[in-house]
Scaffold this motif. Structure first.
Motif, PDB file in Angstrom:
ATOM      1  N   PHE A   1      39.520  43.152  35.086  1.00  0.00           N
ATOM      2  CA  PHE A   1      39.047  42.761  36.412  1.00  0.00           C
ATOM      3  C   PHE A   1      37.535  42.592  36.407  1.00  0.00           C
ATOM      4  O   PHE A   1      36.999  41.616  36.937  1.00  0.00           O
ATOM      5  N   ASP A   2      36.822  43.517  35.769  1.00  0.00           N
ATOM      6  CA  ASP A   2      35.360  43.424  35.676  1.00  0.00           C
ATOM      7  C   ASP A   2      34.922  42.200  34.873  1.00  0.00           C
ATOM      8  O   ASP A   2      33.986  41.490  35.254  1.00  0.00           O
ATOM      9  N   ALA A   3      35.588  41.967  33.743  1.00  0.00           N
ATOM     10  CA  ALA A   3      35.234  40.820  32.907  1.00  0.00           C
ATOM     11  C   ALA A   3      35.437  39.508  33.662  1.00  0.00           C
ATOM     12  O   ALA A   3      34.589  38.605  33.612  1.00  0.00           O
ATOM     13  N   ALA A   4      36.541  39.396  34.392  1.00  0.00           N
ATOM     14  CA  ALA A   4      36.817  38.179  35.159  1.00  0.00           C
ATOM     15  C   ALA A   4      35.752  37.967  36.233  1.00  0.00           C
ATOM     16  O   ALA A   4      35.284  36.838  36.445  1.00  0.00           O
ATOM     17  N   ASN A   5      35.340  39.039  36.888  1.00  0.00           N
ATOM     18  CA  ASN A   5      34.334  38.950  37.938  1.00  0.00           C
ATOM     19  C   ASN A   5      33.004  38.427  37.391  1.00  0.00           C
ATOM     20  O   ASN A   5      32.360  37.556  37.987  1.00  0.00           O
ATOM     21  N   ILE A   6      32.605  38.924  36.237  1.00  0.00           N
ATOM     22  CA  ILE A   6      31.342  38.501  35.622  1.00  0.00           C
ATOM     23  C   ILE A   6      31.397  37.022  35.228  1.00  0.00           C
ATOM     24  O   ILE A   6      30.459  36.253  35.474  1.00  0.00           O
ATOM     25  N   ILE A   7      32.502  36.608  34.636  1.00  0.00           N
ATOM     26  CA  ILE A   7      32.590  35.249  34.098  1.00  0.00           C
ATOM     27  C   ILE A   7      32.665  34.203  35.202  1.00  0.00           C
ATOM     28  O   ILE A   7      32.042  33.137  35.109  1.00  0.00           O
TER      29      ILE A   7
ATOM     30  N   LEU B   1      37.815  34.217  27.202  1.00  0.00           N
ATOM     31  CA  LEU B   1      37.881  35.622  27.617  1.00  0.00           C
ATOM     32  C   LEU B   1      38.379  35.732  29.053  1.00  0.00           C
ATOM     33  O   LEU B   1      39.151  36.640  29.384  1.00  0.00           O
ATOM     34  N   LEU B   2      37.958  34.799  29.911  1.00  0.00           N
ATOM     35  CA  LEU B   2      38.413  34.804  31.300  1.00  0.00           C
ATOM     36  C   LEU B   2      39.931  34.625  31.366  1.00  0.00           C
ATOM     37  O   LEU B   2      40.611  35.337  32.116  1.00  0.00           O
ATOM     38  N   GLU B   3      40.449  33.683  30.596  1.00  0.00           N
ATOM     39  CA  GLU B   3      41.896  33.446  30.591  1.00  0.00           C
ATOM     40  C   GLU B   3      42.655  34.698  30.163  1.00  0.00           C
ATOM     41  O   GLU B   3      43.675  35.068  30.755  1.00  0.00           O
ATOM     42  N   GLN B   4      42.141  35.367  29.148  1.00  0.00           N
ATOM     43  CA  GLN B   4      42.772  36.599  28.662  1.00  0.00           C
ATOM     44  C   GLN B   4      42.695  37.702  29.726  1.00  0.00           C
ATOM     45  O   GLN B   4      43.670  38.433  29.946  1.00  0.00           O
ATOM     46  N   SER B   5      41.532  37.808  30.402  1.00  0.00           N
ATOM     47  CA  SER B   5      41.355  38.850  31.421  1.00  0.00           C
ATOM     48  C   SER B   5      42.274  38.614  32.613  1.00  0.00           C
ATOM     49  O   SER B   5      42.897  39.556  33.127  1.00  0.00           O
ATOM     50  N   ILE B   6      42.381  37.373  33.056  1.00  0.00           N
ATOM     51  CA  ILE B   6      43.252  37.056  34.193  1.00  0.00           C
ATOM     52  C   ILE B   6      44.707  37.339  33.842  1.00  0.00           C
ATOM     53  O   ILE B   6      45.486  37.808  34.685  1.00  0.00           O
ATOM     54  N   ARG B   7      45.072  37.087  32.600  1.00  0.00           N
ATOM     55  CA  ARG B   7      46.443  37.382  32.177  1.00  0.00           C
ATOM     56  C   ARG B   7      46.758  38.878  32.339  1.00  0.00           C
ATOM     57  O   ARG B   7      47.820  39.265  32.838  1.00  0.00           O
ATOM     58  N   LEU B   8      45.813  39.728  31.937  1.00  0.00           N
ATOM     59  CA  LEU B   8      46.008  41.178  32.065  1.00  0.00           C
ATOM     60  C   LEU B   8      46.044  41.600  33.542  1.00  0.00           C
ATOM     61  O   LEU B   8      46.869  42.429  33.936  1.00  0.00           O
ATOM     62  N   VAL B   9      45.143  41.024  34.340  1.00  0.00           N
ATOM     63  CA  VAL B   9      45.122  41.338  35.772  1.00  0.00           C
ATOM     64  C   VAL B   9      46.447  40.946  36.419  1.00  0.00           C
ATOM     65  O   VAL B   9      47.037  41.716  37.199  1.00  0.00           O
ATOM     66  N   ASP B  10      46.947  39.760  36.090  1.00  0.00           N
ATOM     67  CA  ASP B  10      48.192  39.279  36.692  1.00  0.00           C
ATOM     68  C   ASP B  10      49.398  40.096  36.237  1.00  0.00           C
ATOM     69  O   ASP B  10      50.311  40.375  37.028  1.00  0.00           O
ATOM     70  N   GLU B  11      49.415  40.482  34.972  1.00  0.00           N
ATOM     71  CA  GLU B  11      50.539  41.295  34.477  1.00  0.00           C
ATOM     72  C   GLU B  11      50.654  42.595  35.264  1.00  0.00           C
ATOM     73  O   GLU B  11      51.741  42.999  35.679  1.00  0.00           O
TER      74      GLU B  11
ATOM     75  N   TYR C   1      19.586  45.203  38.568  1.00  0.00           N
ATOM     76  CA  TYR C   1      20.893  44.653  38.881  1.00  0.00           C
ATOM     77  C   TYR C   1      21.389  43.730  37.767  1.00  0.00           C
ATOM     78  O   TYR C   1      20.621  43.237  36.942  1.00  0.00           O
ATOM     79  N   ARG C   2      22.700  43.535  37.782  1.00  0.00           N
ATOM     80  CA  ARG C   2      23.352  42.608  36.866  1.00  0.00           C
ATOM     81  C   ARG C   2      23.848  41.427  37.687  1.00  0.00           C
ATOM     82  O   ARG C   2      24.320  41.595  38.806  1.00  0.00           O
ATOM     83  N   MET C   3      23.709  40.224  37.149  1.00  0.00           N
ATOM     84  CA  MET C   3      24.132  39.037  37.883  1.00  0.00           C
ATOM     85  C   MET C   3      25.656  38.924  37.911  1.00  0.00           C
ATOM     86  O   MET C   3      26.294  38.593  36.912  1.00  0.00           O
ATOM     87  N   MET C   4      26.214  39.253  39.053  1.00  0.00           N
ATOM     88  CA  MET C   4      27.638  39.122  39.332  1.00  0.00           C
ATOM     89  C   MET C   4      27.757  38.676  40.786  1.00  0.00           C
ATOM     90  O   MET C   4      26.758  38.476  41.469  1.00  0.00           O
ATOM     91  N   THR C   5      28.976  38.530  41.266  1.00  0.00           N
ATOM     92  CA  THR C   5      29.149  38.232  42.681  1.00  0.00           C
ATOM     93  C   THR C   5      28.721  39.418  43.534  1.00  0.00           C
ATOM     94  O   THR C   5      28.447  39.265  44.718  1.00  0.00           O
TER      95      THR C   5
END
Length: 550
Positions: free
Chosen positions: A221-227, A250-260, A528-532
């Motif tokens: 979830f964190d990786a997807a948010n950053i990307i 990496l985003l595709e892989q992260s979303i797959r884990l989030v969705d699972e 700060y780190r650049m994220m949403t």
């Protein structure tokens, strides 16, 4: 005929290329230079960073990417409205409340999330409320506003937030005894993720267990948010996505884990509801957000199209998690940082909490559990009992009486808003109240991080942390216009979870600030780190000790 062709073949090259050789390159250069000059002349009245043909202000924006919020502060302090050209689009940044009200309320329909924003965020947010426009958004907003106002959800949330605040208190108590350095941002992220998953999904994921286990859902979830945030300035993200390389892979892989994880919870919850109904035990159906929206999807009407399938439920719950987890943890982290930098604020808050505890104990007719301030003493069970006793005194209505705590949280949000920038699409050409022209297809972004630091909004002490600015002469809390204090948006899209966010933050902070003191580790960088969201790039490393109880 052939003779004529031969004559044409015999013509010198200069007949077709009269500026062959160096003269040609000089002419091309002069044309290019003229183009650049015309471009610069057309932008002579534009307020903002230098813009170049084709690439716009990309170079300056990339150069300042790691400090982009402060980069915008510098421009917006001077101009109030700033236009930043990018390849294929332009961003107009605003910090004047008059312009913000125009965008968020007066001409609301002209500033949707927009196609560009949706293309960036769709993979994570889907058709959820934070990524939806038009009728889809209105239907979700109507349903969600009713559900979020329900007493059942508020009471359930209060119980959950208290439970996980006590778990965090226990971990800090052990850190006190061991003299360990802790990363408060990581602990807050774990606490809010566990809390929101309990309120949102009705599941216990256990990231705040004493051994602080790794969790694949949280990491993905964190990786997807950053990307997805990086997409806003990465002109090559679509190429990377097409080729399945780099950050997009990496985003595709992260979303797959989030969705699972998300779909497995949805299937399990649906099965539990069916089983509860079949056994005639309706009371066993949980009060979490997911269970409620499953029921709504089965009830018919408009809600079937929104929540009738697993994809709609997935989008609803993930939007709720991203709204309630990251934003709350981020604010808690910056609040704790402010407490380390402003010990007078921390001490004043402890006095308010101690007075509240004594008053509530008198009202309930109970004696406070005696325990010692010194963490080296062997009274862990008595200390834990005292903390739990205090937590039990913290009801929804009781937390509303802690005016200084509310002011400290609000002042933290003014200077460190969880969402530092919020972009909107532009449906049709428009003119902002200050005369700035914005064109259809571009984006307008109001900037809460900058707005909180503008002297034209808050006066000469705008950059100072001053909770007292929120307290009126009568001692009560003093509100500000939502178009000036924009941490929770404003207008039709004002945050539905505002009360829930304050509830969780005040529950956790009341417990922690009553019983603990925090000291920033010497030399630890806080940026700060650049994220949403406005998370800390290196976490928040602190030493924890017990606070005086008197």
């Amino acid at each position: 005929m052939s003779s004529s062709m031969e004559e044409n073949h015999a013509l010198p090259a200069t007949a077709f290329f009269p500026l062959a050789g160096p003269h040609k390159f000089i002419a091309v250069f002069l044309v290019f230079l003229s183009w650049v000059l015309v471009h610069r002349w057309s932008l002579r009245k534009q307020k903002g960073p230098r813009s170049w043909p084709v690439i716009g202000a990309t170079l300056e924006q990339l150069r300042n990417y790691s400090r982009m919020h402060d980069w915008l502060v510098e421009y917006l302090a001077k101009y109030r409205t700033v236009t930043v050209d990018m390849p294929f689009t332009s961003y107009t940044y605003i910090a004047d409340p008059v312009n913000v009200e125009h965008v968020l309320k007066t001409n609301f329909s002209n500033y949707p999330k927009g196609v560009v924003y949706r293309s960036y965020m769709d993979v994570l947010l889907g058709d959820g409320i934070f990524n939806a426009d038009g009728e889809l958004w209105r239907k979700q907003r109507k349903t969600a506003s009713f559900e979020f106002a329900s007493k059942n959800l508020r009471d359930f949330s209060t119980i959950v937030f208290r439970e996980y605040s006590l778990k965090l208190s226990s971990i800090l108590s052990q850190a006190c005894k061991a003299g360990k350095v802790v990363d408060m941002q990581e602990l807050y992220m774990r606490m809010t993720l566990d809390s929101i998953c309990k309120v949102g999904f009705g599941v216990e994921i256990g990231t705040l267990s004493p051994d602080l286990p790794e969790n694949s859902f949280a990491q993905a979830f964190d990786a997807a948010n950053i990307i997805v945030t990086l997409r806003f300035i990465d002109p090559l993200w679509r190429v990377k996505k097409f080729l399945h390389i780099g950050s997009e892979a990496l985003l595709e892989q992260s979303i797959r884990l989030v969705d699972e994880f998300t779909y497995s919870v949805i299937r399990r919850r649906k099965a539990e509801i069916v089983q509860a109904r079949a056994s005639g035990k309706q009371e066993k159906i949980k009060h979490d957000i997911l269970s409620r929206f499953i029921e709504l999807g089965e009830a018919g009407g408009d809600d079937v199209s929104l929540f009738g399938d697993d994809k709609g439920l997935r989008d609803v719950v993930l939007n709720f998690v991203i709204a309630g987890r990251d934003t709350t943890a981020t604010t808690l982290s910056w609040f704790t940082y402010m407490a380390t930098k402003h010990p007078d604020m921390a001490e004043k808050l402890r006095r308010e909490l101690a007075a509240f505890e004594a008053e509530r104990a008198r009202e309930e007719g109970i004696a406070l559990v005696p325990c010692r301030d010194d963490e080296s003493s062997d009274d862990s069970s008595a200390f834990a009992a005292r903390v739990a006793q205090f937590a039990g005194l913290l009801s929804y209505d009781g937390l509303g009486k802690l005016v200084y705590l509310h002011a400290c949280v609000t002042e933290t949000l003014r200077l460190y808003p969880a969402v530092p920038q919020d972009p909107k699409g532009i449906a049709e050409d428009d003119v902002l109240p200050d005369g700035t022209k914005v064109r259809a297809g571009g984006m307008v972004t109001y900037v809460p991080y900058s707005m909180g630091r503008m002297e034209y909004n808050w006066g000469p002490d705008a950059a100072s942390f001053k909770p007292e600015r929120w307290i009126g002469d009568d001692g009560g809390f003093r509100n500000a216009s939502p178009f000036k204090f924009t941490a929770f948006q404003a207008g039709p899209r004002i945050c539905l979870g505002k009360d829930s966010a304050y509830l969780q933050m005040k529950m956790a902070l009341a417990i922690l600030c009553r019983f603990f003191r925090f000291e920033l580790v010497e030399g630890h960088p806080v940026k700060y780190r650049m994220m949403t969201i406005l998370s800390m790039a290196h976490g928040l490393k602190v030493r924890v000790s017990r606070a005086p109880l008197a």
